[in-house]
Design a protein around this motif. Sequence first.
Motif, PDB file in Angstrom:
ATOM      1  N   LYS A 135     -31.114   2.870  94.305  1.00 23.41           N
ATOM      2  CA  LYS A 135     -30.443   4.048  94.844  1.00 23.41           C
ATOM      3  C   LYS A 135     -29.969   4.959  93.715  1.00 23.41           C
ATOM      4  O   LYS A 135     -29.913   6.175  93.862  1.00 23.41           O
ATOM      5  CB  LYS A 135     -29.260   3.601  95.705  1.00 23.41           C
ATOM      6  CG  LYS A 135     -28.618   4.695  96.494  1.00 23.41           C
ATOM      7  CD  LYS A 135     -27.558   4.115  97.404  1.00 23.41           C
ATOM      8  CE  LYS A 135     -26.970   5.167  98.319  1.00 23.41           C
ATOM      9  NZ  LYS A 135     -25.979   4.594  99.218  1.00 23.41           N
ATOM     10  N   LEU A 186     -31.558   9.805  97.526  1.00 21.07           N
ATOM     11  CA  LEU A 186     -31.802  10.075  98.940  1.00 21.07           C
ATOM     12  C   LEU A 186     -32.654   8.985  99.575  1.00 21.07           C
ATOM     13  O   LEU A 186     -33.692   8.584  99.024  1.00 21.07           O
ATOM     14  CB  LEU A 186     -32.512  11.421  99.116  1.00 21.07           C
ATOM     15  CG  LEU A 186     -31.737  12.648  98.651  1.00 21.07           C
ATOM     16  CD1 LEU A 186     -32.602  13.889  98.788  1.00 21.07           C
ATOM     17  CD2 LEU A 186     -30.459  12.798  99.449  1.00 21.07           C
ATOM     18  N   SER A 189     -36.294   9.777 100.088  1.00 20.39           N
ATOM     19  CA  SER A 189     -37.101   9.667  98.857  1.00 20.39           C
ATOM     20  C   SER A 189     -37.465   8.216  98.579  1.00 20.39           C
ATOM     21  O   SER A 189     -38.623   7.907  98.261  1.00 20.39           O
ATOM     22  CB  SER A 189     -36.342  10.221  97.657  1.00 20.39           C
ATOM     23  OG  SER A 189     -36.033  11.565  97.842  1.00 20.39           O
ATOM     24  N   PRO A 235     -35.159  16.567  91.728  1.00 25.70           N
ATOM     25  CA  PRO A 235     -35.224  17.211  93.044  1.00 25.70           C
ATOM     26  C   PRO A 235     -36.522  18.021  93.185  1.00 25.70           C
ATOM     27  O   PRO A 235     -36.822  18.873  92.358  1.00 25.70           O
ATOM     28  CB  PRO A 235     -34.005  18.139  93.054  1.00 25.70           C
ATOM     29  CG  PRO A 235     -33.109  17.620  91.984  1.00 25.70           C
ATOM     30  CD  PRO A 235     -33.994  16.978  90.965  1.00 25.70           C
TER      31      PRO A 235
END
Length: 121
Positions: free
Chosen positions: A56, A61, A64, A98
């Motif tokens: 994590k 996320l 993801s 991201p």
Amino acid sequence: MRASFPPTARLHRPSEFAAALKGRRLARGALFVVSTPRQTQPGSGQEARLGMVIAKRMAPLAVSRNTIKRIIREAFRQKRHELPPRDLVFRLHTRITPCSLSELKSQVRSEVDALLDRSRR
């Protein structure tokens, strides 16, 4: 040959993961490290088995993390019959930047395919 991913093709116990992570590194890419145990486990069968460690901390996320795992499973499923009979553990070692989900999928798939090809030797 029909590609499948039965429960016998997965690592289940923490001891199996620990043996592979303490073992030798087969390949390293921009996102993943592929490890295998130094010695074959008794009763591990005569087929390649897959384990994944997607932390994590590296992929915050859930969508993801789940996407990454799904892509690795699919790539492994398609190449499982070509791989030598050993345990493979994919560990995410770089934080995911991201990006869109489609970019993430293509990046992960290309790297996993390359790492599986290198692990074949």
